[in-house]
Write a protein that holds these residues in place. Structure first.
Motif, PDB file in Angstrom:
ATOM      1  N   TYR A 158     -43.846  12.296 -40.802  1.00 50.51           N
ATOM      2  CA  TYR A 158     -44.608  11.218 -40.465  1.00 50.51           C
ATOM      3  C   TYR A 158     -46.233  11.713 -40.939  1.00 50.51           C
ATOM      4  O   TYR A 158     -46.803  10.785 -41.549  1.00 50.51           O
ATOM      5  CB  TYR A 158     -44.738  11.321 -38.864  1.00 50.51           C
ATOM      6  CG  TYR A 158     -45.769  10.731 -38.051  1.00 50.51           C
ATOM      7  CD1 TYR A 158     -45.772   9.238 -38.184  1.00 50.51           C
ATOM      8  CD2 TYR A 158     -46.879  11.262 -37.468  1.00 50.51           C
ATOM      9  CE1 TYR A 158     -46.736   8.397 -37.494  1.00 50.51           C
ATOM     10  CE2 TYR A 158     -47.986  10.384 -36.967  1.00 50.51           C
ATOM     11  CZ  TYR A 158     -47.976   8.992 -36.802  1.00 50.51           C
ATOM     12  OH  TYR A 158     -48.874   8.348 -36.250  1.00 50.51           O
ATOM     13  N   ILE A 159     -46.523  12.920 -40.916  1.00 49.97           N
ATOM     14  CA  ILE A 159     -47.979  13.034 -41.311  1.00 49.97           C
ATOM     15  C   ILE A 159     -47.857  12.869 -42.874  1.00 49.97           C
ATOM     16  O   ILE A 159     -48.778  12.530 -43.467  1.00 49.97           O
ATOM     17  CB  ILE A 159     -48.109  14.806 -40.966  1.00 49.97           C
ATOM     18  CG1 ILE A 159     -48.318  14.675 -39.676  1.00 49.97           C
ATOM     19  CG2 ILE A 159     -49.068  15.156 -41.865  1.00 49.97           C
ATOM     20  CD1 ILE A 159     -48.787  16.061 -39.373  1.00 49.97           C
ATOM     21  N   ASN A 189     -48.212   9.304 -43.689  1.00 51.57           N
ATOM     22  CA  ASN A 189     -49.346   8.761 -43.113  1.00 51.57           C
ATOM     23  C   ASN A 189     -50.473   9.201 -44.595  1.00 51.57           C
ATOM     24  O   ASN A 189     -51.318   8.253 -44.931  1.00 51.57           O
ATOM     25  CB  ASN A 189     -50.164   9.321 -41.891  1.00 51.57           C
ATOM     26  CG  ASN A 189     -49.428   8.599 -40.927  1.00 51.57           C
ATOM     27  OD1 ASN A 189     -49.035   7.268 -41.223  1.00 51.57           O
ATOM     28  ND2 ASN A 189     -49.339   9.185 -39.633  1.00 51.57           N
ATOM     29  N   THR A 190     -50.421  10.676 -44.874  1.00 46.06           N
ATOM     30  CA  THR A 190     -51.292  11.126 -45.690  1.00 46.06           C
ATOM     31  C   THR A 190     -51.005  10.388 -47.112  1.00 46.06           C
ATOM     32  O   THR A 190     -52.205   9.993 -47.711  1.00 46.06           O
ATOM     33  CB  THR A 190     -51.192  12.575 -46.004  1.00 46.06           C
ATOM     34  OG1 THR A 190     -50.947  13.020 -44.688  1.00 46.06           O
ATOM     35  CG2 THR A 190     -52.246  13.006 -46.642  1.00 46.06           C
ATOM     36  N   HIS A 230     -50.049   7.628 -47.701  1.00 44.02           N
ATOM     37  CA  HIS A 230     -50.772   5.942 -47.464  1.00 44.02           C
ATOM     38  C   HIS A 230     -51.970   6.165 -47.663  1.00 44.02           C
ATOM     39  O   HIS A 230     -52.589   5.206 -48.309  1.00 44.02           O
ATOM     40  CB  HIS A 230     -50.161   5.556 -46.408  1.00 44.02           C
ATOM     41  CG  HIS A 230     -50.552   3.947 -46.131  1.00 44.02           C
ATOM     42  ND1 HIS A 230     -50.233   3.072 -46.659  1.00 44.02           N
ATOM     43  CD2 HIS A 230     -51.484   3.528 -45.460  1.00 44.02           C
ATOM     44  CE1 HIS A 230     -50.562   1.994 -46.228  1.00 44.02           C
ATOM     45  NE2 HIS A 230     -51.352   2.389 -45.352  1.00 44.02           N
ATOM     46  N   ASN A 231     -52.654   6.972 -46.989  1.00 46.96           N
ATOM     47  CA  ASN A 231     -54.000   7.053 -46.862  1.00 46.96           C
ATOM     48  C   ASN A 231     -54.697   7.303 -47.990  1.00 46.96           C
ATOM     49  O   ASN A 231     -55.651   6.569 -48.534  1.00 46.96           O
ATOM     50  CB  ASN A 231     -54.703   8.050 -45.968  1.00 46.96           C
ATOM     51  CG  ASN A 231     -54.684   7.540 -44.388  1.00 46.96           C
ATOM     52  OD1 ASN A 231     -54.622   6.512 -44.249  1.00 46.96           O
ATOM     53  ND2 ASN A 231     -54.004   8.385 -43.461  1.00 46.96           N
ATOM     54  N   LEU A 232     -54.015   8.339 -49.096  1.00 42.93           N
ATOM     55  CA  LEU A 232     -54.589   8.735 -50.266  1.00 42.93           C
ATOM     56  C   LEU A 232     -54.680   7.502 -51.162  1.00 42.93           C
ATOM     57  O   LEU A 232     -55.300   7.393 -51.908  1.00 42.93           O
ATOM     58  CB  LEU A 232     -53.616  10.108 -50.521  1.00 42.93           C
ATOM     59  CG  LEU A 232     -53.881  11.307 -49.964  1.00 42.93           C
ATOM     60  CD1 LEU A 232     -53.201  12.524 -50.585  1.00 42.93           C
ATOM     61  CD2 LEU A 232     -55.551  11.774 -50.114  1.00 42.93           C
ATOM     62  N   THR A 284     -54.524   4.301 -50.533  1.00 46.61           N
ATOM     63  CA  THR A 284     -55.585   3.361 -50.006  1.00 46.61           C
ATOM     64  C   THR A 284     -57.151   3.937 -50.676  1.00 46.61           C
ATOM     65  O   THR A 284     -58.043   2.875 -51.112  1.00 46.61           O
ATOM     66  CB  THR A 284     -55.743   3.010 -48.516  1.00 46.61           C
ATOM     67  OG1 THR A 284     -55.575   4.439 -47.868  1.00 46.61           O
ATOM     68  CG2 THR A 284     -54.593   2.109 -48.334  1.00 46.61           C
ATOM     69  N   ARG A 285     -57.065   5.124 -50.557  1.00 44.95           N
ATOM     70  CA  ARG A 285     -58.566   5.662 -50.794  1.00 44.95           C
ATOM     71  C   ARG A 285     -58.511   5.992 -52.466  1.00 44.95           C
ATOM     72  O   ARG A 285     -59.624   6.309 -52.901  1.00 44.95           O
ATOM     73  CB  ARG A 285     -58.788   6.946 -50.184  1.00 44.95           C
ATOM     74  CG  ARG A 285     -59.210   6.557 -48.689  1.00 44.95           C
ATOM     75  CD  ARG A 285     -59.384   7.826 -47.998  1.00 44.95           C
ATOM     76  NE  ARG A 285     -59.098   7.684 -46.462  1.00 44.95           N
ATOM     77  CZ  ARG A 285     -59.500   8.545 -45.803  1.00 44.95           C
ATOM     78  NH1 ARG A 285     -60.106   9.830 -45.913  1.00 44.95           N
ATOM     79  NH2 ARG A 285     -59.344   8.212 -44.259  1.00 44.95           N
ATOM     80  N   LEU A 301     -64.818  20.748 -52.913  1.00 47.34           N
ATOM     81  CA  LEU A 301     -64.221  19.775 -52.222  1.00 47.34           C
ATOM     82  C   LEU A 301     -64.909  18.615 -52.385  1.00 47.34           C
ATOM     83  O   LEU A 301     -64.490  17.143 -52.528  1.00 47.34           O
ATOM     84  CB  LEU A 301     -64.213  20.022 -50.778  1.00 47.34           C
ATOM     85  CG  LEU A 301     -63.111  19.496 -49.828  1.00 47.34           C
ATOM     86  CD1 LEU A 301     -62.678  20.093 -48.730  1.00 47.34           C
ATOM     87  CD2 LEU A 301     -63.630  18.006 -49.124  1.00 47.34           C
ATOM     88  N   ALA A 356     -59.117  17.006 -50.658  1.00 45.46           N
ATOM     89  CA  ALA A 356     -59.239  17.793 -49.506  1.00 45.46           C
ATOM     90  C   ALA A 356     -58.095  18.813 -49.287  1.00 45.46           C
ATOM     91  O   ALA A 356     -58.179  19.855 -48.965  1.00 45.46           O
ATOM     92  CB  ALA A 356     -59.483  16.839 -48.102  1.00 45.46           C
ATOM     93  N   ILE A 357     -56.716  18.143 -49.210  1.00 48.50           N
ATOM     94  CA  ILE A 357     -55.696  19.077 -48.874  1.00 48.50           C
ATOM     95  C   ILE A 357     -55.422  20.026 -49.772  1.00 48.50           C
ATOM     96  O   ILE A 357     -55.252  21.179 -49.258  1.00 48.50           O
ATOM     97  CB  ILE A 357     -54.460  17.949 -49.210  1.00 48.50           C
ATOM     98  CG1 ILE A 357     -54.576  16.793 -48.119  1.00 48.50           C
ATOM     99  CG2 ILE A 357     -53.084  18.734 -48.865  1.00 48.50           C
ATOM    100  CD1 ILE A 357     -53.578  15.826 -48.032  1.00 48.50           C
ATOM    101  N   ILE A 376     -58.381  22.883 -48.903  1.00 46.23           N
ATOM    102  CA  ILE A 376     -58.477  23.369 -47.844  1.00 46.23           C
ATOM    103  C   ILE A 376     -57.015  24.432 -47.816  1.00 46.23           C
ATOM    104  O   ILE A 376     -57.192  25.586 -47.189  1.00 46.23           O
ATOM    105  CB  ILE A 376     -58.134  22.451 -46.659  1.00 46.23           C
ATOM    106  CG1 ILE A 376     -59.626  21.605 -46.689  1.00 46.23           C
ATOM    107  CG2 ILE A 376     -58.102  23.253 -45.255  1.00 46.23           C
ATOM    108  CD1 ILE A 376     -60.634  22.274 -46.007  1.00 46.23           C
TER     109      ILE A 376
END
Lengths: 365, 395
Positions: B40-41, B44-45, B47-49, B51-52, B355, B361-362, B365
């Motif tokens: 799930y994470i 989401n990640t 997808h978010n990456l 879109t950004r 960063l 980020a991923i 970190i």
């Protein structure tokens, strides 16, 4: 046979071993090395403590309304007294401060009731403090319900935010920590390895990197439309970090319970959760209260790190305040004040944990 | 349990009541839940990456960094890569941790012994020190040293001269730098040769002590040997070293070694804070040594200093080492607070500037956390090994 029945009265001890002189001889000047050390350290203390006391109290200005009230060359405490509201409440709206005051008062009463041993129903009070009280406080502080005005979390700050972070951190970390500790001692290999990895990973990294992760990575982890509040992200990070430390403290307590207790619970036919909940955990948690207080002290100090991700706890509020051009050169006063606030909290908690340790160590061995 | 008795002829319990099967089921469910959560994470990640518009991967490490770093132990400027910033930051973290561990250990041991001193004044001073400094947040102490103390130092033109070509001002501490000339290699060779010789000397002295009971001050002798041999070689080679003194040129000092105030403030705060904890560890370690040991030592006629050195401290070390290790690890992790005052450590340079410049980020970190995790694991492995060696061997 010569026999003397009446004893001579005891002679008074030599003057050099009694009174102030005797005490000083024994404790300050017993060898030449100690004498030199006493003189050097004593001289050093007199030359530093005197000016420091002068600066902090005798030459200091306490009341006024601006930098101009600081006329002497000592500390300018006016800076602190003028802005005390900001340091305690952050940017919380002035008309709503009563809400924070109620929470502070309730919290103080609860803590006092828990610390004083003669309070009746301490168990129930503890349960209330750990469960219902945080929920009530949340509605009190955040509002947006029961006719209270909504106060966004970015207005939270100062000592109040420090306390919120520390208390939520510890209250939420306690149940997770218990589960992790039980998991780490579980016979199920999968549960054991998951819990061990979780604990060791969080314990192995600094809190700053956890906070960085919370502020830059958490938004990536959740669906786009979900907007995690900055304070909430920091809290999740702190809780995960803290629960790992909590788990280790509780594991120590679980290991200290004699094996006979586990076996007796099993022999009674209690299920795993019943034997843990009714027999083992009540005893283990009682032993580890000093350890929990110690982790709380560490967490309380660590909450100051949230300034790095842009939350305004008491230290960050001070850091912002001392750069105010209207108050030049008050950084020392500012830091001393914040240090004093932290010190009062941490020192009293550590004393409490020490007295608890003494009390518990006599009863149980 | 009447239901169970009915089935007592059938010895197999129902599926749900068999602890083994139940535990297997639980574990399968647990693995499933964790995998679902991770998927799930990741989903989401991704997808978010997308879109950004951030691409994943470690390709960014070879890109040009384009920023400068205040303190570098290896050559670095804006033309080097982001990967290089990682190494620079890591080395700076290791530098301050290494210095901090040494200073905090020395100060902590002194304070711990002072807390048990017979001298009332020394004892009280040490107690007050410990109670003050361990109850104030480290970050606050770092700020205090950096903003309230070191920032108030005079400008380079009004530097405080500490003698011997050493200057202190708001830009840092400037000390002369020793520069080796040709022929210094001989001194280095002499140093290592005498070091090896001293190892044999110590071994010989211990063997002699075991066999004949005659004491030979091997440590003092080897110290003399190393210093003497190095000194003689140094003079024979014609003193192949010069000191480069810092000089005021324009607005700042040039030459010599400069210690930036960020490093001094961080080191001071880390040392003072950690020493308070180490002092408590040392005190409880010494108190844990049975009083009979001290009494036996004085019955043998050992003076107090040798009782402490030969009897008490070796035994106290067993109690001291495990908590001392976790303090060292705390110090290493706490050195990441450097980012608050801009000392270019791993978190500040890599998880901060790099960063922000790359947005990865991923990866960033994860790399940062991996470094701290590996340091933690390495240190605890080493300390476990050491602990085993030191552990009491019951006879």
């Amino acid at each position: 046979m010569l026999h003397n029945d009446h004893k001579l009265p005891d002679l008074a001890p030599p003057i050099s071993t009694t009174g102030l002189v005797g005490w000083a001889r024994q404790n300050l000047f017993d060898t030449w090395l100690n004498s030199i050390l006493t003189v050097v350290v004593g001289y050093f203390l007199i030359t530093t403590l005197g000016p420091m006391l002068n600066w902090a109290f005798l030459d200091a200005d306490f009341f006024g309304d601006s930098k101009d009230s600081c006329t002497s060359d000592g500390a300018c405490w006016v800076f602190v007294t003028v802005r005390i509201n900001q340091f305690i409440y952050g940017f919380y709206p002035e008309s709503e401060l009563w809400r924070i005051n109620i929470m502070f008062a309730a919290f103080a009463v609860l803590i006092a009731a828990l610390v004083i041993e003669r309070t009746p129903h301490r168990g129930w009070i503890a349960l209330f403090t750990l469960t219902l009280f945080p929920i009530i406080s949340f509605y009190l502080l955040y509002g947006d319900a029961f006719g209270l005005e909504k106060v966004e979390t970015h207005k939270w700050g100062g000592l109040m935010l420090t306390l919120v972070l520390a208390v939520v951190g510890i209250v939420a970390a306690l149940p997770i920590g218990i589960l992790l500790a039980l998991g780490r001692r579980s016979e199920m290999a999968v549960a054991r390895s998951f819990c061990t990895i979780f604990i060791e990973v969080w314990r192995g990294v600094p809190l700053i990197s956890v906070l960085f992760m919370a502020s830059v990575m958490f938004p990536l982890f959740v669906p786009e439309e979900m907007n995690l509040d900055k304070l909430l992200r920091a809290l999740i990070g702190i809780v995960m970090f803290q629960s790992a430390y909590m788990a280790e403290v509780i594991r120590g307590g679980l290991q200290a319970i004699p094996k006979g207790q586990y076996e007796a619970a099993e022999a009674m036919g209690l299920s795993y959760w019943k034997s843990m909940g009714l027999i083992i955990l009540p005893q283990a948690l009682k032993i580890v209260i000093p350890g929990i207080v110690n982790t709380f002290i560490a967490l309380f100090k660590d909450t100051s790190l949230v300034l790095i991700i842009g939350l305004f706890d008491i230290l960050a509020t001070m850091q912002a305040a001392i750069t105010d051009p209207a108050w030049p050169r008050v950084s020392t006063e500012g830091y001393v004040f914040v240090a004093f606030v932290f010190w009062i909290f941490c020192f009293s908690m550590s004393r409490y944990s020490q007295s608890l340790e003494r009390k518990l160590s006599t009863g149980h061995r | 349990m009447p239901e169970n008795n009915k089935h007592s002829a059938n010895s197999k319990p129902s599926f749900w009541n068999d602890p083994e099967k139940r535990s297997i089921l639980f574990q399968i469910l647990m693995v499933g839940a964790v995998i679902l959560f991770i998927l799930y994470i990741i989903n989401n990640t991704m997808h978010n990456l997308e879109t950004r518009g951030i691409s994943t991967g470690f390709g960014f490490l070879s890109q040009n960094a384009g920023f400068d770093i205040l303190l570098t132990l290896i050559p670095f400027d804006a033309t080097y890569s982001f990967g290089r910033t990682f190494v620079v930051g890591l080395l700076n973290t290791l530098l301050v941790s290494f210095l901090g561990v040494i200073c905090a250990t020395i100060l902590g041991f002194m304070l711990g012994i002072a807390r048990l001193s017979h001298n009332w004044l020394i004892r009280k001073v040490a107690t007050v020190y410990v109670e003050i400094f361990r109850n104030i947040p480290l970050l606050l102490q770092i700020f205090f040293w950096y903003f309230a103390v070191l920032q108030l130092l005079p400008s380079p033109k009004q530097s405080i001269e500490l003698g011997g070509g050493t200057y202190l001002n708001v830009r840092g501490l400037y000390v002369p730098e020793p520069i080796a000339e040709s022929g210094f290699g001989w001194v280095a060779i002499a140093f290592f040769a005498s070091l090896i010789a001293s190892v044999f000397l110590v071994r010989w002295a211990k063997k002699r002590l075991d066999e004949t009971g005659n004491f030979f001050p091997a440590y003092w002798a080897s110290l003399g040997l190393v210093v003497g041999v190095c000194l003689v070689t140094f003079l024979l080679a014609g003193s192949p070293m010069t000191l480069e003194y810092p000089e005021l040129k324009g607005f700042n000092f040039q030459g010599g070694i400069s210690i930036i105030p960020e490093l001094s403030a961080l080191l001071l705060a880390l040392t003072i804070y950690t020493a308070a904890f180490i002092a408590e560890i040392v005190r409880s370690g010494i108190e844990a040594v049975d009083h009979g040991q001290t009494e036996a030592a004085s019955a043998l006629g050992l003076p107090r200093s040798r009782t402490l050195r030969l009897i008490v401290i070796p035994q106290a070390m067993r109690v001291v080492i495990p908590p001392l290790t976790s303090q060292y690890l705390n110090l290493i992790k706490n050195s990441s607070l450097a980012t608050a005052i801009g000392y270019p450590d791993l978190v500040s340079v890599f998880a901060g500037t790099t960063l922000n410049q790359t947005g990865q980020a991923i990866e960033v970190i994860a790399m940062t956390m991996a470094v701290y995790l590996s340091i933690s694991l390495l240190v605890s492995m080493f300390m476990n090994w050491y602990n085993k060696r030191m552990a009491l061997v019951e006879r």
